[in-house]
Design a protein around this motif. Structure first.
Motif, PDB file in Angstrom:
ATOM      1  N   UNK A  90      39.984  52.308  40.681  1.00  0.00           N
ATOM      2  CA  UNK A  90      38.787  52.924  40.098  1.00  0.00           C
ATOM      3  C   UNK A  90      39.032  53.015  38.604  1.00  0.00           C
ATOM      4  N   UNK A  91      38.367  52.138  37.865  1.00  0.00           N
ATOM      5  CA  UNK A  91      38.677  51.990  36.445  1.00  0.00           C
ATOM      6  C   UNK A  91      38.245  53.193  35.622  1.00  0.00           C
ATOM      7  N   UNK A  92      37.369  54.031  36.155  1.00  0.00           N
ATOM      8  CA  UNK A  92      36.848  55.168  35.395  1.00  0.00           C
ATOM      9  C   UNK A  92      37.617  56.460  35.691  1.00  0.00           C
ATOM     10  N   UNK A  93      37.810  56.774  36.973  1.00  0.00           N
ATOM     11  CA  UNK A  93      38.348  58.088  37.324  1.00  0.00           C
ATOM     12  C   UNK A  93      39.794  58.084  37.806  1.00  0.00           C
ATOM     13  N   UNK A  94      40.366  56.908  38.080  1.00  0.00           N
ATOM     14  CA  UNK A  94      41.755  56.888  38.557  1.00  0.00           C
ATOM     15  C   UNK A  94      42.433  55.585  38.160  1.00  0.00           C
ATOM     16  N   UNK A  95      42.142  55.149  36.949  1.00  0.00           N
ATOM     17  CA  UNK A  95      42.611  53.835  36.498  1.00  0.00           C
ATOM     18  C   UNK A  95      44.140  53.761  36.499  1.00  0.00           C
ATOM     19  N   UNK A  96      44.647  52.675  37.069  1.00  0.00           N
ATOM     20  CA  UNK A  96      46.085  52.420  37.032  1.00  0.00           C
ATOM     21  C   UNK A  96      46.909  53.187  38.039  1.00  0.00           C
ATOM     22  N   UNK A  97      46.252  53.859  38.997  1.00  0.00           N
ATOM     23  CA  UNK A  97      47.014  54.677  39.945  1.00  0.00           C
ATOM     24  C   UNK A  97      47.956  53.825  40.802  1.00  0.00           C
ATOM     25  N   UNK A  98      47.603  52.541  40.991  1.00  0.00           N
ATOM     26  CA  UNK A  98      48.472  51.671  41.801  1.00  0.00           C
ATOM     27  C   UNK A  98      49.380  50.789  40.934  1.00  0.00           C
ATOM     28  N   UNK A  99      49.287  50.942  39.620  1.00  0.00           N
ATOM     29  CA  UNK A  99      50.065  50.096  38.718  1.00  0.00           C
ATOM     30  C   UNK A  99      51.572  50.123  38.990  1.00  0.00           C
ATOM     31  N   UNK A 100      52.143  51.266  39.411  1.00  0.00           N
ATOM     32  CA  UNK A 100      53.599  51.271  39.656  1.00  0.00           C
ATOM     33  C   UNK A 100      54.068  50.228  40.664  1.00  0.00           C
ATOM     34  N   UNK A 101      53.153  49.711  41.506  1.00  0.00           N
ATOM     35  CA  UNK A 101      53.570  48.620  42.393  1.00  0.00           C
ATOM     36  C   UNK A 101      52.623  47.413  42.324  1.00  0.00           C
ATOM     37  N   UNK A 102      51.408  47.612  41.798  1.00  0.00           N
ATOM     38  CA  UNK A 102      50.440  46.510  41.777  1.00  0.00           C
ATOM     39  C   UNK A 102      50.504  45.687  40.499  1.00  0.00           C
ATOM     40  N   UNK A 103      51.044  46.271  39.421  1.00  0.00           N
ATOM     41  CA  UNK A 103      51.109  45.540  38.161  1.00  0.00           C
ATOM     42  C   UNK A 103      51.985  44.286  38.318  1.00  0.00           C
ATOM     43  N   UNK A 104      51.551  43.201  37.685  1.00  0.00           N
ATOM     44  CA  UNK A 104      52.263  41.926  37.841  1.00  0.00           C
ATOM     45  C   UNK A 104      53.701  42.007  37.373  1.00  0.00           C
ATOM     46  N   UNK A 105      53.973  42.876  36.390  1.00  0.00           N
ATOM     47  CA  UNK A 105      55.330  42.938  35.835  1.00  0.00           C
ATOM     48  C   UNK A 105      56.342  43.549  36.811  1.00  0.00           C
ATOM     49  N   UNK A 106      55.853  44.286  37.799  1.00  0.00           N
ATOM     50  CA  UNK A 106      56.766  44.934  38.750  1.00  0.00           C
ATOM     51  C   UNK A 106      56.523  44.486  40.186  1.00  0.00           C
ATOM     52  N   UNK A 107      55.526  43.627  40.387  1.00  0.00           N
ATOM     53  CA  UNK A 107      55.096  43.275  41.751  1.00  0.00           C
ATOM     54  C   UNK A 107      56.230  42.719  42.601  1.00  0.00           C
ATOM     55  N   UNK A 108      57.051  41.860  42.029  1.00  0.00           N
ATOM     56  CA  UNK A 108      58.093  41.207  42.824  1.00  0.00           C
ATOM     57  C   UNK A 108      59.067  42.212  43.430  1.00  0.00           C
ATOM     58  N   UNK A 109      59.362  43.271  42.666  1.00  0.00           N
ATOM     59  CA  UNK A 109      60.350  44.252  43.137  1.00  0.00           C
ATOM     60  C   UNK A 109      59.725  45.446  43.847  1.00  0.00           C
ATOM     61  N   UNK A 110      58.405  45.598  43.723  1.00  0.00           N
ATOM     62  CA  UNK A 110      57.754  46.783  44.301  1.00  0.00           C
ATOM     63  C   UNK A 110      56.812  46.418  45.455  1.00  0.00           C
ATOM     64  N   UNK A 111      56.704  45.137  45.786  1.00  0.00           N
ATOM     65  CA  UNK A 111      55.845  44.719  46.902  1.00  0.00           C
ATOM     66  C   UNK A 111      56.651  43.859  47.875  1.00  0.00           C
ATOM     67  N   UNK A 112      56.336  44.001  49.156  1.00  0.00           N
ATOM     68  CA  UNK A 112      56.899  43.093  50.155  1.00  0.00           C
ATOM     69  C   UNK A 112      55.733  42.598  51.010  1.00  0.00           C
ATOM     70  N   UNK A 113      55.592  41.272  51.069  1.00  0.00           N
ATOM     71  CA  UNK A 113      54.496  40.669  51.831  1.00  0.00           C
ATOM     72  C   UNK A 113      55.049  40.272  53.203  1.00  0.00           C
ATOM     73  N   UNK A 114      54.627  41.009  54.211  1.00  0.00           N
ATOM     74  CA  UNK A 114      55.204  40.813  55.545  1.00  0.00           C
ATOM     75  C   UNK A 114      54.489  39.689  56.277  1.00  0.00           C
TER      76      UNK A 114
END
Length: 341
Positions: free
Chosen positions: A207-231
């Motif tokens: 939600x770009x207006x009221x909760x922007x970036x709330x998932x960035x700690x794992x969704x941002x491209x710079x951290x995705x490899x270490x913070x996501x696992x695609x099962x």
């Protein structure tokens, strides 16, 4: 001789309605809409037999933007309406679009029952961890400490995990994706569409207006490899830039832990292999959170069972042919009734 021409296969844009899309510029809902249109096109969906049902919220404007049938219903009641639609006409392809507030607060009870009944519908839960339509109040999935108009000092309530809720309610298909991952989202939606029974897909939606970036700690491209696992079913639970990290069962306990291959003699043979039919494993995957663990994405659980409509049909076919009713005899048979086996 009459020549029967097959209907032309529709393209994703053919599933778009003529309505102006009224989400905020940059909203994650746009990506979800594109993925659904692509999924419908790939599936060859018939617009005349496809129905989208929604409740209330930003996500619930979904039916307006598709050239299918649609119902924009009341808060939290989309599962109840969708259940009636599917049972009345099992041939229809029924989808539900709901949000974390609509689906897990006002409609939490309805969502629970459509999952446990295993109604043959696809449920898309747009999780942005906030009430966007009503200007940013904390929702059931808002994290501890979330500051909002309804929680100015920070939320003090433990958040609901949407996927854990679906698994706990008896859902037979539970998956998770991120709104910006178009390719992965289309593949998951296809799996959900092919699944016979209730398919639940949690979509992390920014939600770009009221909760922007709330998932960035794992969704941002710079951290995705270490913070996501695609099962993926049958594949080892590996993640990291070179797939050098993995998930294993912690020795001496029934818990998962993230490990690095090569450390302390750990080899790939120690890494768990994903079994999407294992509900216990799916529950542990759904509970993983950064920074200690990566966020599990993809199909966490898929273990089909008879859908409620199919069970009703089977029960009707097996029912004993009723005898001629005698209401007078029924009333006079006494206080004790015997039900024949």
């Amino acid at each position: 001789m009459n020549v029967v021409k097959s209907a032309a296969r529709l393209k994703p844009q053919d599933y778009a309605s003529d309505q102006e899309v009224r989400w905020c510029p940059g909203c994650g809902d746009y990506g979800i809409l594109r993925a659904v249109q692509r999924t419908l096109a790939d599936a060859g969906a018939d617009t005349a037999s496809t129905v989208f049902v929604s409740g209330i919220g930003c996500s619930s404007r979904f039916p307006y933007y598709l050239s299918t049938y649609g119902f924009h219903t009341i808060h939290g009641r989309a599962p109840a309406l969708a259940t009636g639609i599917k049972l009345a006409n099992p041939a229809l392809d029924v989808w539900i679009a709901t949000g974390d507030g609509d689906g897990l607060s006002i409609g939490g009870n309805h969502l629970l029952h459509i999952l446990r009944r295993n109604v043959d519908v696809q449920i898309l839960l747009f999780n942005n961890e906030i009430y966007g339509l009503t200007k940013g109040q904390a929702s059931p999935t808002s994290r501890l400490g979330t500051r909002s108009p309804s929680t100015p000092g920070g939320s003090s309530e433990a958040p609901v995990s949407a996927s854990a809720f679906a698994l706990g309610a008896g859902g037979r298909f539970v998956a998770r994706v991120i709104d910006t991952s178009q390719k992965d989202m289309v593949e998951v939606l296809k799996r959900a569409h092919d699944h016979r029974g209730a398919s639940f897909v949690e979509i992390f939606q920014n939600c770009i207006v009221y909760n922007d970036g709330v998932f960035a700690p794992f969704a941002d491209k710079t951290v995705a490899a270490d913070r996501q696992i695609h099962v993926s079913h049958g594949e080892p639970l590996l993640f990291g830039r070179d797939h050098c990290q993995g998930i294993r069962l912690k020795p001496g306990s029934i818990a998962l832990e993230a490990v690095t291959i090569g450390d302390n003699g750990i080899t790939e043979a120690d890494i768990l292999v994903h079994d999407e039919t294992n509900r216990a494993l799916a529950s542990m995957l759904a509970a993983m959170e950064p920074p200690a663990m990566p966020v599990a994405l993809g199909v966490l659980y898929c273990n089909p069972a008879l859908a409620v409509g199919d069970r009703l049909t089977a029960a009707e076919e097996e029912a004993v042919t009723p005898t001629t009713a005698d209401f007078d005899a029924l009333l006079r048979r006494g206080d004790t009734w015997t039900v024949p086996s």
